[in-house]
Design an enzyme around this catalytic site. Structure first.
Site, PDB file in Angstrom:
ATOM      1  N   ALA A  57      40.012  47.970  39.862  1.00  0.00           N
ATOM      2  CA  ALA A  57      39.204  48.290  41.044  1.00  0.00           C
ATOM      3  C   ALA A  57      38.250  47.157  41.398  1.00  0.00           C
ATOM      4  O   ALA A  57      38.161  46.743  42.561  1.00  0.00           O
ATOM      5  CB  ALA A  57      38.424  49.585  40.805  1.00  0.00           C
ATOM      6  N   GLU A  58      37.538  46.629  40.412  1.00  0.00           N
ATOM      7  CA  GLU A  58      36.566  45.576  40.717  1.00  0.00           C
ATOM      8  C   GLU A  58      37.258  44.302  41.173  1.00  0.00           C
ATOM      9  O   GLU A  58      36.780  43.618  42.083  1.00  0.00           O
ATOM     10  CB  GLU A  58      35.651  45.287  39.529  1.00  0.00           C
ATOM     11  CG  GLU A  58      34.566  44.300  39.912  1.00  0.00           C
ATOM     12  CD  GLU A  58      33.340  44.309  39.018  1.00  0.00           C
ATOM     13  OE1 GLU A  58      32.521  43.388  39.177  1.00  0.00           O
ATOM     14  OE2 GLU A  58      33.195  45.210  38.177  1.00  0.00           O
ATOM     15  N   THR A  59      38.386  43.981  40.590  1.00  0.00           N
ATOM     16  CA  THR A  59      39.121  42.791  41.015  1.00  0.00           C
ATOM     17  C   THR A  59      39.569  42.909  42.469  1.00  0.00           C
ATOM     18  O   THR A  59      39.344  42.002  43.277  1.00  0.00           O
ATOM     19  CB  THR A  59      40.336  42.546  40.111  1.00  0.00           C
ATOM     20  OG1 THR A  59      39.880  42.293  38.778  1.00  0.00           O
ATOM     21  CG2 THR A  59      41.152  41.356  40.579  1.00  0.00           C
TER      22      THR A  59
END
Length: 139
Positions: A57-59
């Site tokens: 998700a953060e990537t």
């Protein structure tokens, strides 16, 4: 990585993304899609690790926010919230990041992660701060 990705996107994945098997499929400020294999990214009980959901998700959100900040700004994550809905034991987890807010200093993306049957396994919200692109060599 997919050959159809824009040049700027190919430099935005990290050693962690590579180690976890991330495949970036689509990248723009409007939509980022990528996937990771469940194999190699599980917790001790053989289930997809919640931390792997957070990495994916953060990537994806950071890539979208970086695209929004082009050419003068880069994105750094400042907030991550993830709700895990369902367990996965095999196959791939695919994430799609779409913008919730894109400002001059902050960008927020919703990231929906699904399994191979297109069942939602996690919903995440990631906020990135947009900062000036570093210049020069420095140490």
């Amino acid at each position: 990585m997919t050959a159809a990705l824009p040049d700027w996107a190919t430099s935005l994945t990290s050693a962690l993304d590579t180690a976890m098997g991330l495949e970036l499929l689509e990248a723009s400020a409007d939509r980022v899609v990528g996937r990771m294999p469940v194999t190699g990214n599980t917790q001790p009980y053989g289930l997809w690790h919640g931390g792997a959901s957070c990495v994916l998700a953060e990537t994806l959100a950071s890539i979208g926010a970086s695209a929004h900040g082009l050419p003068d700004k880069i994105a750094v994550g400042v907030d991550l919230n993830a709700t895990h809905h369902k367990a996965v034991r095999e196959g791939w987890v695919t994430g799609t990041a779409t913008p919730v807010h894109r400002g001059s200093r902050v960008a927020t993306y919703e990231v929906v992660l699904v399994d191979d049957r297109d069942v939602r396994i996690c919903t995440a919200r990631v906020t990135c701060q947009l900062i000036p692109r570093p210049t020069g060599g420095g140490s």
